[in-house]
Design an enzyme around this catalytic site. Sequence first.
Site, short mmCIF file in Angstrom:
data_model
loop_
_atom_site.label_atom_id
_atom_site.label_comp_id
_atom_site.label_asym_id
_atom_site.label_seq_id
_atom_site.Cartn_x
_atom_site.Cartn_y
_atom_site.Cartn_z
N TYR A 170 0.84 -1.21 0.00
CA TYR A 170 0.00 0.00 0.00
C TYR A 170 0.87 1.26 0.00
CZ TYR A 170 -3.80 3.11 1.62
OH TYR A 170 -4.72 4.12 1.76
N LYS B 170 1.13 4.21 -2.80
CA LYS B 170 0.77 5.59 -2.47
C LYS B 170 1.96 6.55 -2.67
CE LYS B 170 -3.55 4.87 -1.50
NZ LYS B 170 -4.59 5.43 -2.38
P1 NDP Z 1 -13.44 2.41 0.90
O1 NDP Z 1 -12.99 1.01 0.99
O2 NDP Z 1 -14.43 2.93 1.88
O3 NDP Z 1 -14.00 2.72 -0.59
C1 NDP Z 1 -13.22 2.35 -1.70
C2 NDP Z 1 -13.88 2.79 -2.97
O4 NDP Z 1 -13.03 2.41 -4.06
C3 NDP Z 1 -15.23 2.14 -3.21
O5 NDP Z 1 -16.07 3.06 -3.86
C4 NDP Z 1 -14.86 0.97 -4.15
O6 NDP Z 1 -15.91 0.56 -5.03
C5 NDP Z 1 -13.77 1.61 -4.97
N1 NDP Z 1 -12.91 0.62 -5.61
C6 NDP Z 1 -12.09 -0.29 -5.03
N2 NDP Z 1 -11.47 -1.04 -5.95
C7 NDP Z 1 -11.91 -0.58 -7.16
C8 NDP Z 1 -11.64 -0.94 -8.49
N3 NDP Z 1 -10.79 -1.92 -8.82
N4 NDP Z 1 -12.29 -0.26 -9.49
C9 NDP Z 1 -13.15 0.73 -9.20
N5 NDP Z 1 -13.44 1.13 -7.95
C10 NDP Z 1 -12.82 0.47 -6.94
O7 NDP Z 1 -12.10 3.28 0.96
P2 NDP Z 1 -11.84 4.78 1.46
O8 NDP Z 1 -12.97 5.64 1.09
O9 NDP Z 1 -11.38 4.74 2.86
O10 NDP Z 1 -10.55 5.15 0.58
C11 NDP Z 1 -10.64 5.91 -0.62
C12 NDP Z 1 -9.23 6.29 -1.03
O11 NDP Z 1 -8.62 7.04 0.01
C13 NDP Z 1 -8.34 5.08 -1.31
O12 NDP Z 1 -7.48 5.36 -2.38
C14 NDP Z 1 -7.54 4.97 0.00
O13 NDP Z 1 -6.31 4.34 -0.20
C15 NDP Z 1 -7.38 6.43 0.35
N6 NDP Z 1 -7.08 6.68 1.76
C16 NDP Z 1 -7.96 6.32 2.75
C17 NDP Z 1 -7.65 6.57 4.08
C18 NDP Z 1 -8.57 6.23 5.19
O14 NDP Z 1 -8.18 6.41 6.35
N7 NDP Z 1 -9.77 5.77 4.95
C19 NDP Z 1 -6.38 7.19 4.44
C20 NDP Z 1 -5.55 7.53 3.34
C21 NDP Z 1 -5.89 7.27 2.05
P3 NDP Z 1 -16.98 -0.59 -4.58
O15 NDP Z 1 -17.89 0.10 -3.60
O16 NDP Z 1 -17.66 -0.99 -5.83
O17 NDP Z 1 -16.17 -1.67 -3.94
#
Ligand code: NDP
Length: 249
Positions: A157, A161
């Site tokens: 990860y 990133k």
């Molecule tokens: P969630 O797991 O809550 O949501 C992830 C989202 O990404 C969902 O909408 C999911 O779609 C979509 N997704 C995952 N894989 C794919 C794919 N192959 N193709 C299309 N869509 C995909 O994650 P977060 O909201 O927490 O995270 C969002 C971003 O923020 C990520 O990049 C994460 O790394 C980053 N981030 C998050 C942090 C946190 O503390 N939460 C901290 C730092 C960064 P579906 O619903 O269809 O599965």
Amino acid sequence: MSLSLEGKTCLVTGGSRGIGRAIALKLADFGADVAVTYSRSADAAEEVKAEIESKGQKAKAIQADAVDLERAEEVIAEIVDDWGKIDVIVNNAGITKDNLILRMTEEQWDDVITTNLKSIFNYSKAAAKPMMRNRGGSIINISSVVGISGNAGQSNYAASKAGIIGFTKSYAKELASRNIRANVVAPGYILTDMTGELDEKVLEGIKAETPLGRAGDASEVADAVVFLSSDMSSYITGEVIRVDGGMAM
Ligand code: NDP
């Protein structure tokens, strides 16, 4: 200049849940038309679409695996065909598959690098020509503080990133002369399904390491994305904005 996004068309990858959902809704609050992609959560994505429409904006919910370049090109072509242009791409889709290096499988490594990093190449590349034709655009890539500081158990990860930061700065340099800006938002610990999987002890440790002493809300990440989407950030490119309560300072 203002924060208004009226007349702008935006795409948020992974906009069905969590941070992507909050970003999509806030872009609409500021007047943008917004398309979201998702992988599996069709119902959740349709709800986001309906909520954006209830704010008086145009919306799309498109099933598209972010790892697929051809699909990325189709998604952007659909937006340009239907809405005339694409102004903003928020590359948000991401996953975790945590493990210590000694135990990490090749599959865990490949899945995370492909989903989190190749996806950013896919949509940034697919958007470049339409944005050039439109004489400008803004790409916002969602990284993580872990890409800056590293994290035991998250080498895949963290590498994805950190890679996003290098990619974004290179892209920003290549496309600045076309008025296409590219920036990174690096969230800290934000309450979503992704962090919901962490156990209570780990979460307390993360809060203790955060100077502001609390988890962030997805809407606070969305605030930074609205700024970078708007003309208020017209002279900012290649920048990394941490939204982490001070965690990585
Ligand atoms: P969630 O797991 O809550 O949501 C992830 C989202 O990404 C969902 O909408 C999911 O779609 C979509 N997704 C995952 N894989 C794919 C794919 N192959 N193709 C299309 N869509 C995909 O994650 P977060 O909201 O927490 O995270 C969002 C971003 O923020 C990520 O990049 C994460 O790394 C980053 N981030 C998050 C942090 C946190 O503390 N939460 C901290 C730092 C960064 P579906 O619903 O269809 O599965």
